[in-house]
Scaffold this motif. Sequence first.
Motif, mmCIF file in Angstrom:
data_model
loop_
_atom_site.group_PDB
_atom_site.id
_atom_site.type_symbol
_atom_site.label_atom_id
_atom_site.label_comp_id
_atom_site.label_asym_id
_atom_site.label_seq_id
_atom_site.Cartn_x
_atom_site.Cartn_y
_atom_site.Cartn_z
ATOM 1 N N LYS B 40 0.822 -1.201 0.000
ATOM 2 C CA LYS B 40 0.000 0.000 0.000
ATOM 3 C C LYS B 40 0.862 1.260 0.000
ATOM 4 O O LYS B 40 0.656 2.176 -0.803
ATOM 5 C CB LYS B 40 -0.903 -0.001 1.246
ATOM 6 C CG LYS B 40 -1.790 -1.219 1.347
ATOM 7 C CD LYS B 40 -2.656 -1.199 2.580
ATOM 8 C CE LYS B 40 -1.872 -1.329 3.872
ATOM 9 N NZ LYS B 40 -1.103 -2.580 3.975
ATOM 10 N N THR B 41 1.830 1.295 0.907
ATOM 11 C CA THR B 41 2.693 2.472 0.968
ATOM 12 C C THR B 41 3.432 2.658 -0.349
ATOM 13 O O THR B 41 3.582 3.778 -0.848
ATOM 14 C CB THR B 41 3.678 2.326 2.142
ATOM 15 O OG1 THR B 41 2.931 2.241 3.355
ATOM 16 C CG2 THR B 41 4.619 3.495 2.212
ATOM 17 N N THR B 42 3.907 1.549 -0.903
ATOM 18 C CA THR B 42 4.607 1.627 -2.177
ATOM 19 C C THR B 42 3.722 2.259 -3.244
ATOM 20 O O THR B 42 4.157 3.123 -4.007
ATOM 21 C CB THR B 42 5.030 0.210 -2.609
ATOM 22 O OG1 THR B 42 5.676 -0.432 -1.510
ATOM 23 C CG2 THR B 42 5.943 0.259 -3.795
ATOM 24 N N GLY B 80 2.321 11.238 4.568
ATOM 25 C CA GLY B 80 2.846 9.887 4.723
ATOM 26 C C GLY B 80 2.933 9.461 6.174
ATOM 27 O O GLY B 80 2.268 10.016 7.044
ATOM 28 N N HIS B 81 3.785 8.472 6.408
ATOM 29 C CA HIS B 81 3.933 7.970 7.772
ATOM 30 C C HIS B 81 4.523 9.022 8.697
ATOM 31 O O HIS B 81 4.251 9.046 9.884
ATOM 32 C CB HIS B 81 4.850 6.737 7.776
ATOM 33 C CG HIS B 81 4.175 5.496 7.309
ATOM 34 N ND1 HIS B 81 3.091 4.982 7.951
ATOM 35 C CD2 HIS B 81 4.424 4.670 6.266
ATOM 36 C CE1 HIS B 81 2.705 3.883 7.327
ATOM 37 N NE2 HIS B 81 3.479 3.671 6.294
ATOM 38 N N LEU B 82 5.356 9.889 8.139
ATOM 39 C CA LEU B 82 6.008 10.906 8.963
ATOM 40 C C LEU B 82 5.286 12.234 8.768
ATOM 41 O O LEU B 82 4.861 12.557 7.666
ATOM 42 C CB LEU B 82 7.461 11.065 8.524
ATOM 43 C CG LEU B 82 8.332 9.840 8.761
ATOM 44 C CD1 LEU B 82 9.658 9.971 8.047
ATOM 45 C CD2 LEU B 82 8.554 9.670 10.261
ATOM 46 N N LEU B 154 -3.402 10.022 1.278
ATOM 47 C CA LEU B 154 -3.179 9.926 2.721
ATOM 48 C C LEU B 154 -2.800 8.502 3.113
ATOM 49 O O LEU B 154 -3.576 7.566 2.906
ATOM 50 C CB LEU B 154 -4.460 10.324 3.474
ATOM 51 C CG LEU B 154 -5.145 11.619 3.006
ATOM 52 C CD1 LEU B 154 -6.456 11.828 3.749
ATOM 53 C CD2 LEU B 154 -4.230 12.804 3.212
ATOM 54 N N ASP B 155 -1.609 8.334 3.683
ATOM 55 C CA ASP B 155 -1.160 7.005 4.103
ATOM 56 C C ASP B 155 -1.427 6.838 5.591
ATOM 57 O O ASP B 155 -0.784 7.470 6.421
ATOM 58 C CB ASP B 155 0.334 6.851 3.816
ATOM 59 C CG ASP B 155 0.760 5.392 3.827
ATOM 60 O OD1 ASP B 155 -0.101 4.535 4.070
ATOM 61 O OD2 ASP B 155 1.954 5.124 3.582
ATOM 62 N N GLU B 156 -2.384 6.020 5.928
ATOM 63 C CA GLU B 156 -2.789 5.780 7.316
ATOM 64 C C GLU B 156 -2.967 7.092 8.093
ATOM 65 O O GLU B 156 -2.287 7.344 9.078
ATOM 66 C CB GLU B 156 -1.771 4.881 8.027
ATOM 67 C CG GLU B 156 -1.475 3.634 7.204
ATOM 68 C CD GLU B 156 -1.036 2.445 8.034
ATOM 69 O OE1 GLU B 156 -1.141 2.504 9.262
ATOM 70 O OE2 GLU B 156 -0.602 1.465 7.428
ATOM 71 N N PRO B 157 -3.923 7.904 7.656
ATOM 72 C CA PRO B 157 -4.078 9.216 8.309
ATOM 73 C C PRO B 157 -4.584 9.112 9.742
ATOM 74 O O PRO B 157 -4.482 10.082 10.478
ATOM 75 C CB PRO B 157 -5.103 9.927 7.428
ATOM 76 C CG PRO B 157 -5.857 8.838 6.765
ATOM 77 C CD PRO B 157 -4.896 7.713 6.584
ATOM 78 N N SER C 132 7.753 -4.240 5.935
ATOM 79 C CA SER C 132 6.916 -3.040 5.920
ATOM 80 C C SER C 132 6.619 -2.611 7.352
ATOM 81 O O SER C 132 6.934 -3.323 8.306
ATOM 82 C CB SER C 132 5.619 -3.314 5.175
ATOM 83 O OG SER C 132 4.752 -4.073 5.981
ATOM 84 N N ALA C 133 6.010 -1.433 7.489
ATOM 85 C CA ALA C 133 5.723 -0.885 8.812
ATOM 86 C C ALA C 133 5.003 -1.902 9.692
ATOM 87 O O ALA C 133 5.397 -2.158 10.836
ATOM 88 C CB ALA C 133 4.881 0.379 8.655
ATOM 89 N N GLY C 134 3.939 -2.510 9.155
ATOM 90 C CA GLY C 134 3.164 -3.437 9.953
ATOM 91 C C GLY C 134 3.932 -4.710 10.280
ATOM 92 O O GLY C 134 3.810 -5.254 11.379
HETATM 93 MG MG LIG Z 1 2.607 1.112 4.930
#
Ligand SMILES: [Mg+2]
Lengths: 254, 219, 219, 224, 224
Positions: B40-42, B80-82, B154-157, C132-134
């Motif tokens: 997903k992030t990719t 993103g994550h950050l 939005l990545d895991e908002p 990955s993060a998870g």
């Molecule tokens: Mg991810």
Amino acid sequence: MMTLLRKLWAVIEPTVSPRNFHDLAGRLLPWFAWPAAVLLLLGLVWGLAIAPPDYQQGNSYRIIFIHVPSASLAMGGYLMLAACAVISLVWKVKTADMVARAVAPAGAVFCFLALITGALWGKPTWGTYWVWDARLTSMLILLFLYMGVIALQHAFDEVAQGGKAAAILALVGVVNLPIIKYSVEWWNTLHQGSTFRITERPTMPPEMYLPLLVMFFGLWCLFVAVVLMRSRHIIVQRERRTRWVRELIAEGRA
Amino acid sequence: MLELQHLDAWRDDRCLYRDLTVTLPAGAVLQVAGVNGAGKTTLLHTVAGLRAPDAGRVCWRGVDRRDDPEAMQRDLLFLGHLPGLKASLSVQENLRFLAACRGLRLPAALLDRALERVGLAGCEDAPVAQLSAGQRRRVALARLFTEPVPLWVLDEPFTAIDRDGVAAIETWVADHAEAGGSVLLTTHHALSLRCPLAQLTLQRRVDDDMLADDDGALP
Amino acid sequence: MLELQHLDAWRDDRCLYRDLTVTLPAGAVLQVAGVNGAGKTTLLHTVAGLRAPDAGRVCWRGVDRRDDPEAMQRDLLFLGHLPGLKASLSVQENLRFLAACRGLRLPAALLDRALERVGLAGCEDAPVAQLSAGQRRRVALARLFTEPVPLWVLDEPFTAIDRDGVAAIETWVADHAEAGGSVLLTTHHALSLRCPLAQLTLQRRVDDDMLADDDGALP
Amino acid sequence: MMQVFAEVLRRDLRVGMRQASDWLNPLVFFLMVVALVPLAVSPAPERLQAMAAGIVWIAALLAVLLAMDGLFRSDFDDGSLEQLLLTPAPLSLLVLAKVLAHWLQTGLTLVLVAPVAALLLNLPVAAIPVLCLTLLIGTLTMSLVTAIGAALTVGLRRGGVLVPLISLPLHIPVLIFATAAVQTAMSGLPVSGFLALLAAFLVLALLFAPLAAAAALRLSLSGG
Amino acid sequence: MMQVFAEVLRRDLRVGMRQASDWLNPLVFFLMVVALVPLAVSPAPERLQAMAAGIVWIAALLAVLLAMDGLFRSDFDDGSLEQLLLTPAPLSLLVLAKVLAHWLQTGLTLVLVAPVAALLLNLPVAAIPVLCLTLLIGTLTMSLVTAIGAALTVGLRRGGVLVPLISLPLHIPVLIFATAAVQTAMSGLPVSGFLALLAAFLVLALLFAPLAAAAALRLSLSGG
Ligand SMILES: [Mg+2]
Ligand code: HEM
Ligand SMILES: Nc1ncnc2c1ncn2[C@@H]1O[C@H](COP(=O)(O)OP(=O)(O)OP(=O)(O)O)[C@@H](O)[C@H]1O
Ligand SMILES: Nc1ncnc2c1ncn2[C@@H]1O[C@H](COP(=O)(O)OP(=O)(O)OP(=O)(O)O)[C@@H](O)[C@H]1O
Ligand SMILES: [Mg+2]
């Protein structure tokens, strides 16, 4: 310009997939490995046993048979590295990165060899192992550059990323090559100026420069053979999950 | 309108997704789902422009992003994550800077309104270093209002956001879609949106089909 | 049994909680709730021993932790915002090292079982950098099984975990409580546990009462 | 307890192996500083010889300082440090294990390449064993002392240059006696007095530095 | 577009102001290296004088190298770099702004304290203006070139010493010509030739380094 590049690419493209390059390298390998063996044997015997001693330097001049080819290989290797860098950055050819990984350590070894043989030769001729003149210094910088490139190639978790990072550095470092080549002309140095020119007859006596020429071609063949061999190894390593490598391994050919 | 055409993604020698083709029209919300490590992030990085696709293309308003990268960059906001904030600057300085990077001036009224919506009214002069995990995410989310753009990525908002916050974000997403914007997001929460929600589930595929072909391109 | 007695926490001159007294008996699960910035992480750090309380004391099995810090450390497992894994080592090496720090040997069977439970069977030799993060969070969670201790202290354990993972963690927590262990956790998820769940909600208090008193002690 | 010590040592050595750059880079940095001197100051052999001991030692000091900067940082960034702090074993023991692992990878390798640097700078061959011995004792002392600075600054985002700043004053005695020893050896006089002094510094550092660094670590982490 | 340039410059200067250590540390590091030399090598004034130009320049080079290591790292760690990459403005312009802000805080301050260092090492007063001038041009060139190395290694956990390794070879020409200029000035000869050469290096670096660093940044981030 762009169309020219594209045409060039059309010629190169089919040979540069890892698989085709692996086959090509396998077929080319004997054409370099055997001449290398023969020329080196011939050159060593000729250079060390048959060629006469120098009237000034005695036998110590025989280091030239290793020193000069090594120095030219160190520079040639870096040029190859830069060429691979352009190919992998501009055309995004995976194989170029693999070849670069094969070239870098080989070039570094020859660079080191040129430095060591030069230093050993310096003791009898200049009375010291090391002086900080322009050519010697720029050659040392070349070794540092090689080490930086190698360090970057292995610094990343993701292989492709390390390859591209190293390619950028290799390109930046190209400025050093002309400095090495022309340092003897731009600055007053202790080091010998160029005596070999493609356009002129060498000033050395033929019984000395002929074995040098043999060694020169011998070592170049060796270099290419080593690079081909290592590239094949790296390709198989990197592509081990692909179908064609698995088939290759199943057939016991890799 | 965002179109992803025949996208591939590789990590080392493993294929994450292949030949992925999706269209996200204006006014739509697409949730990318999948187990941990699915990619997903990719995918979101690829859409945001942080990662070049290994194959295929990303089109925005019918134009390939490679032909006009700036047009897409202007219309897109990626979180993103950050959180992407400087810890030593205040909330206000951070938001003003990020807006200025887009060439936007932030009037004080707009800033206040945005902070109020994310529940940080009165914090504009606090240095980000002194905020908790969730408060930092909220500052990042304030950018949705200080930098109005059509496409949100939005990545895991919802990470580190408390329950009221989650409900609020869901409302913003629906509002944005109703106003004609598009939203691409990942989350492991079950979303409860007012508006229709499309879902794209990435599978973790480790089958033989995913082995690398010999096409010679850098992955 | 964990007892928190009259705990205070200050950040700069702001009071996060004051005179907090809680008891967590064996077999109990306590969720610390509160909006973003309420002080949940601060409280968990205090319990874990990463931060000294500004006032009050933490007792474990009736003994003040200051009198016998090792006893509590031995019985406690803390998983914070960061997974605490070395990216360059493999999953297996990381878990073995962390267990060895407690003086535990990890038999291969136990390791395999733990990885299987967290859904990473077969990944034992993958370097953590490639997860990955998870997936990283899951490796950290595997420690719940490789290092069996009575007290779990988990700060937002569901971060980045997919839906099946969340359900699995909830089962583990309930199992642990039923086997007589204690769990202290924070999360913004609504937990659905089989076992009884106590809740402690931290308020964000900015009232006048909370301003620093002038009692001469360093906060 | 010794088991935890051994585990930490083993882990850090293994991490170091995986990332060859960890131990290779200080080495290269060291050689580079040495190589810069003839370029920037003077390539005349006799002038190089006079400076050699001092330059090699300054280069070693800087290499140790810089390499040590990362000692706790990477553990801090990924949360391992938090976990180490929570293990029941005494923290100073773990610090000692980490420093030792780090020294084996940097200090010891420095000692091994020091002869090359010495030759580049024209140091008399007779003085090289003494140089190596001072480096052997001195780099370990410096690693231990630098660990305190590294521990104090680990929570700060950009401690990079702060560590040298904090620990440099403590290294100056080592630096002075070590270079004096080498210079004495160059003139053929006995050096055992200097070496005994350096060994005494090492013992002091072994006793106190791990305790101080452990305390500093606790302090750095409790602020987060 | 120029507006974004100015914004980045302003922000980085402001962040630097907030964390005084950012610009103070390289400065102190520089002065310390200079101060170590009399301790480790020899306090004799005439020997110091002979080494002064080289030592000051080596110290400056190392200070720049170390300070630059953090140029992109802190932006990377907190995700700002990701956001900068996504702004519509050309990345090389942003890189240039960052390098400039950084240089104003480190290189320029180095130039300001260099006279102190020069006096510590007994450099003739007449040569000080030339020293400062070479540092002014040279530190900017070095900052630009080092930015490439910093960008290449930003994604790596422990790039600390990799940056010097990569960029040091490229600094050597600057080092050689700069120290040659100072030494020429010490003997009273004209130095404009050297300065012109240094200026030429600077122009080259200004043209190419931001482009290369921008490419390197894109690369480093795409792997994350
Ligand atoms: Mg991810
Ligand atoms: C560490 C010290 C030395 C280094 C780094 C070094 C480096 C080089 C390099 C880079 C070349 C150029 C090769 C080419 O153009 O293909 C070269 C050529 C050569 N070197 Fe050295 N060298 C060193 C010491 C010496 C010494 C001590 C001598 C003997 C007095 C020597 C004699 C030569 C000769 C005769 C050539 C061939 C020049 C020509 O004909 O083009 N070198 N060396
Ligand atoms: N380093 C710091 N300096 C000053 N104040 C801080 C610092 N870190 C956190 N705070 C403040 O302490 C309060 C509590 O922070 P904490 O991290 O415990 O909150 P939390 O309840 O875990 O929040 P979240 O749900 O967002 O994770 C916050 O209001 C924050 O502003
Ligand atoms: N640097 C890397 N090198 C190699 N593989 C990687 C790297 N980073 C991620 N991966 C792999 O790529 C896959 C996809 O990662 P990605 O971060 O896109 O997953 P995700 O769907 O976002 O997962 P999560 O829900 O855990 O965040 C994972 O299986 C992971 O193992
Ligand atoms: Mg928290």
